[in-house]
Design a protein around this motif. Sequence first.
Motif, short mmCIF file in Angstrom:
data_model
loop_
_atom_site.label_atom_id
_atom_site.label_comp_id
_atom_site.label_asym_id
_atom_site.label_seq_id
_atom_site.Cartn_x
_atom_site.Cartn_y
_atom_site.Cartn_z
N SER A 28 14.62 58.38 -33.80
CA SER A 28 15.55 59.04 -32.49
C SER A 28 16.32 59.47 -32.39
N VAL A 29 17.12 61.27 -32.73
CA VAL A 29 17.80 60.98 -32.65
C VAL A 29 18.40 61.33 -31.39
N LEU A 30 19.54 60.72 -30.71
CA LEU A 30 19.99 61.38 -29.70
C LEU A 30 21.60 62.15 -29.87
N TYR A 31 21.36 63.70 -29.00
CA TYR A 31 22.68 64.41 -29.40
C TYR A 31 23.69 64.09 -28.35
N SER A 84 17.39 65.65 -27.70
CA SER A 84 16.97 64.31 -28.60
C SER A 84 16.01 65.28 -29.54
N GLU A 85 15.31 64.72 -30.48
CA GLU A 85 15.10 64.89 -31.71
C GLU A 85 14.13 63.38 -32.05
N ILE A 86 12.34 63.58 -33.12
CA ILE A 86 12.82 62.62 -33.59
C ILE A 86 12.45 63.34 -35.23
N ILE A 87 12.62 62.83 -35.98
CA ILE A 87 12.77 62.92 -37.23
C ILE A 87 12.52 61.70 -38.29
N THR A 88 11.95 62.15 -39.66
CA THR A 88 11.31 61.31 -40.42
C THR A 88 12.47 61.53 -41.75
N GLN A 91 34.04 64.25 -38.28
CA GLN A 91 34.48 63.79 -36.42
C GLN A 91 33.95 63.10 -35.88
N VAL A 92 32.68 63.10 -36.14
CA VAL A 92 31.58 62.59 -35.78
C VAL A 92 31.20 60.88 -36.38
N VAL A 93 30.82 60.90 -35.34
CA VAL A 93 30.33 58.88 -35.58
C VAL A 93 28.95 58.56 -34.82
N LEU A 94 28.33 58.02 -35.87
CA LEU A 94 26.72 57.62 -35.76
C LEU A 94 26.67 56.48 -34.84
N ALA A 95 25.81 56.17 -34.02
CA ALA A 95 25.94 54.74 -33.64
C ALA A 95 23.96 54.44 -33.73
N VAL A 96 23.50 53.34 -34.46
CA VAL A 96 22.86 52.56 -34.52
C VAL A 96 22.57 51.30 -33.70
N ARG A 97 21.11 51.41 -33.12
CA ARG A 97 20.95 50.85 -32.42
C ARG A 97 21.96 49.90 -31.60
N GLN A 98 22.93 51.05 -31.00
CA GLN A 98 23.75 50.71 -30.21
C GLN A 98 25.57 50.53 -30.99
N LEU A 137 22.77 51.99 -45.15
CA LEU A 137 22.11 52.12 -43.34
C LEU A 137 20.84 51.90 -43.76
N THR A 138 20.40 50.77 -43.40
CA THR A 138 18.92 50.26 -42.69
C THR A 138 18.52 50.41 -41.18
N LEU A 139 17.57 51.58 -42.14
CA LEU A 139 16.89 51.86 -40.50
C LEU A 139 15.48 51.27 -40.35
N ARG A 140 15.48 51.37 -39.13
CA ARG A 140 13.41 50.13 -39.07
C ARG A 140 12.92 51.45 -37.71
N GLU A 141 11.23 51.65 -37.97
CA GLU A 141 10.66 52.39 -37.86
C GLU A 141 11.37 52.21 -35.85
N GLY A 142 10.99 53.81 -35.44
CA GLY A 142 11.35 53.49 -33.92
C GLY A 142 12.91 53.36 -33.57
N ASP A 143 14.38 53.28 -34.17
CA ASP A 143 15.24 53.43 -34.43
C ASP A 143 15.78 53.91 -33.55
N GLU A 144 17.09 54.12 -32.82
CA GLU A 144 17.36 55.32 -31.82
C GLU A 144 19.21 55.45 -33.06
N VAL A 145 19.66 56.39 -33.39
CA VAL A 145 20.76 56.76 -33.71
C VAL A 145 21.62 57.90 -33.27
#
Length: 86
Positions: free
Chosen positions: A6-9, A21-25, A52-59, A69-77
Amino acid sequence: MNIEVSVLYFAKSAELTGLKSEIITVSSNITSLQLWQHLEKKHQRLFVLRGQVVLAVRQEYVPLSEEPLTLREGDEVAIIPPLSGG
């Protein structure tokens, strides 16, 4: 292996994509830079935030880099652009 995340903007990124937000594969083994490039390809207007942007994965903040970057099913970015204000 491909997973859904899940990507949160926020702020300017939400304005540029027209989404909150949106869900991407994506691949579960991806760099933060590759993830950002995937999002730029999908939403070309995000290009103005590159560098300029920063990402947050699992807060947790993650800078754009070639580090794995190891992502897990259902993670929020979260996509966190620079904030302005006074």
